[in-house]
Design an enzyme around this catalytic site. Structure first.
Site, PDB file in Angstrom:
ATOM      1  N   SER A  91      -4.839   0.611  -3.709  1.00 26.02           N
ATOM      2  CA  SER A  91      -6.087   0.875  -3.001  1.00 26.02           C
ATOM      3  C   SER A  91      -6.272  -0.108  -1.844  1.00 26.02           C
ATOM      4  CB  SER A  91      -7.254   0.833  -4.002  1.00 26.02           C
ATOM      5  OG  SER A  91      -8.435   1.363  -3.456  1.00 26.02           O
TER       6      SER A  91
ATOM      7  N   ASP B  39      -7.814  12.043  -6.518  1.00 25.96           N
ATOM      8  CA  ASP B  39      -8.454  10.782  -6.135  1.00 25.96           C
ATOM      9  C   ASP B  39      -9.777  11.047  -5.418  1.00 25.96           C
ATOM     10  OD1 ASP B  39      -9.128   8.229  -5.144  1.00 25.96           O
ATOM     11  OD2 ASP B  39      -7.026   7.675  -4.928  1.00 25.96           O
TER      12      ASP B  39
ATOM     13  N   HIS C  25      -8.287   8.061  -9.095  1.00 26.51           N
ATOM     14  CA  HIS C  25      -8.057   6.774  -8.418  1.00 26.51           C
ATOM     15  C   HIS C  25      -7.638   5.713  -9.436  1.00 26.51           C
ATOM     16  CE1 HIS C  25      -8.228   4.152  -4.986  1.00 26.51           C
ATOM     17  NE2 HIS C  25      -9.033   3.299  -5.598  1.00 26.51           N
TER      18      HIS C  25
END
Length: 228
Positions: free
Chosen positions: A119, A173, A206
């Protein structure tokens, strides 16, 4: 930043390779250190030292100014290339380059250093890897995006113009959009002409899952074995 501001898992045998992995927003290096524990249990990458740096705590606009571990300030996740904290990003890049330099000074061949992140940490890993003056073994970018994409071509160092990038993203995600991953892949391949090993996971949100880590492990093995 030095390796003192990180979780460091020393090599189990002679140290000849290093894997540096940057966590995501609000996390710490501890959140990803289990990767190395898994490798150690299975006697994988015994020659590799694992470094999981901790981001500094700072106010983050995206989260109403709350202070949390963050590699740079985030304003929005609605568009990939609008209002970026360039100075904060470059500050983190400088710190990552410092860790890489430390490893080189310890005698590690830069081509046996792999840089990765998840991320927000993946964004810093991409930026740090592409702008590093030392040739790296590879860059792993999980559930992330390419920051400063409008100017990255002029920032990329010749040393890493052919460095392989492992890119993985969950199709479900809801934080860093899957399209951001696809757009990043397109920029890396079509604009920067980087070799990219792309993996997408239909049911993944995610986060990371065992298949993704296994895919990354196979990619890492090729780099470390090829450079042995």
């Amino acid at each position: 930043m030095t390796t003192a501001a990180a979780i460091v898992v020393p090599a189990a045998t002679k140290h000849t390779a290093t894997f540096i992995f940057l966590h995501g927003l609000g996390d710490t290096g501890a959140g990803w250190s289990s990767i190395s524990e898994n490798f150690r249990l299975r006697r994988k990458f015994d020659e590799c030292t694992f470094i999981f740096p901790h981001a500094p705590r700072m106010p983050v606009d995206l989260n109403m100014g709350m202070r949390m571990p963050s590699w740079f300030n985030l304003y929005t996740l609605s568009e990939m290339d609008t209002r970026e904290d360039e100075s904060g990003m470059l500050s983190s890049v400088e710190k990552v380059h410092g860790i890489i330099q430390e490893q080189i000074e310890k005698g590690i061949n830069s081509e046996r250093i792999i840089l990765g992140g998840f991320s927000q940490g993946g964004a810093v890993a991409l930026l740090s890897g592409l702008t590093c003056k030392h040739k790296l073994g590879g860059i792993a970018a999980l559930s992330t995006w390419l920051p400063l994409s409008k100017k990255i071509a002029s920032m990329t160092q010749d040393a890493n113009k052919e460095t392989c990038i492992f890119q993985a993203h969950g199709e479900m995600d809801g934080v860093v959009k899957f399209k951001w991953g696809e757009d990043t892949k397109a920029i890396l391949q079509e604009k920067l002409h980087q070799p990219v090993e792309w993996h997408s996971y239909p049911d993944l949100d995610h986060s990371a899952d065992p298949q993704e880590i296994m895919d990354m492990e196979r990619w890492m093995q090729k780099i470390i074995a090829d450079q042995a």
